[in-house]
Design an enzyme around this catalytic site. Structure first.
Site, short mmCIF file in Angstrom:
data_model
loop_
_atom_site.label_atom_id
_atom_site.label_comp_id
_atom_site.label_asym_id
_atom_site.label_seq_id
_atom_site.Cartn_x
_atom_site.Cartn_y
_atom_site.Cartn_z
N HIS A 86 0.84 -1.21 0.00
CA HIS A 86 0.00 0.00 0.00
C HIS A 86 0.87 1.24 0.00
O HIS A 86 1.04 1.86 1.06
CB HIS A 86 -0.92 0.00 1.23
N ILE A 92 1.70 4.72 1.60
CA ILE A 92 0.69 5.56 2.25
C ILE A 92 0.00 4.70 3.30
O ILE A 92 -0.42 3.57 3.02
CB ILE A 92 -0.34 6.09 1.23
N GLY A 95 -6.19 4.38 5.29
CA GLY A 95 -7.13 5.15 6.10
C GLY A 95 -7.78 4.33 7.18
O GLY A 95 -8.01 4.82 8.29
N VAL A 96 -8.09 3.07 6.89
CA VAL A 96 -8.73 2.23 7.91
C VAL A 96 -7.81 2.03 9.11
O VAL A 96 -8.29 1.91 10.25
CB VAL A 96 -9.19 0.86 7.35
N GLU A 100 -8.49 3.04 12.93
CA GLU A 100 -8.27 2.04 13.99
C GLU A 100 -7.34 2.60 15.07
O GLU A 100 -7.57 2.38 16.26
CB GLU A 100 -7.67 0.76 13.40
#
Length: 180
Positions: A86, A92, A95-96, A100
């Protein structure tokens, strides 16, 4: 589940040999109540939360106000496994995982709330989440999570935001549910 008083009693930072220099200092030290713990290191966080590598996403709590809020940090490193895919050539933080990490900071607040039944707080939902800019290796993610409300001693809503170098990168509402 550890409580705040358990952590305070197990991790005193004052050396045993420290003695007040004067009688007035001794009187002040006796009359001043102990302040609540406001900083948690990784070992103390691990006593409060079940997450472990590679899903332990909070390195330190740098500010904590009981029953109100916590501020945590995550040092983002290229060595983290999600960066392999990723994205290759342009790492990067997903976002999850930012969300979290904010939830784990909120978990520190939740585990310290008095009069709640034992159990594990898990995500019940996320609302109004926005991503403002990428988080990359070398960044220090500073996450502030504030308790909005607790309902029925089983549900909670928190407002979270994450910043890097004073710039907001993510924000949103986090909903928690207590699971037996």
């Amino acid at each position: 589940m550890s409580t705040l008083s358990d952590l305070n009693s197990n991790h005193s930072s004052a050396p045993d040999s420290a003695q007040p220099e004067s009688a007035s200092e001794a009187a002040q030290s006796v009359s001043v109540p102990a302040s609540p713990k406001t900083v948690f290191n990784i070992e103390e966080i691990h006593k409060l939360l079940p997450h472990r590598y590679p899903f332990s996403l909070v390195d330190r709590i740098i500010d904590y106000v009981p029953e109100k809020m916590a501020v945590g940090i995550k040092n983002v490193s290229i060595n983290e496994p999600h960066f392999q895919g990723h994205f290759p050539g342009r790492p990067i933080m997903p976002g999850v995982l930012i969300v979290e990490a904010m939830a784990q900071v909120g978990g520190v607040v939740m585990t310290q709330l008095p009069n709640l039944p034992p159990g594990l707080f898990m995500f019940a939902g996320i609302d109004k989440v926005r991503f403002r800019r990428p988080v990359v290796p070398g960044d220090q993610l500073v996450m502030t999570v504030e308790l909005i409300c607790v309902k029925g001693r089983r549900f909670a809503k928190m407002q979270g935001r994450a910043e890097v170098d004073g710039q907001r990168v993510t924000e949103g509402e986090l909903l928690f549910s207590l699971v037996d």
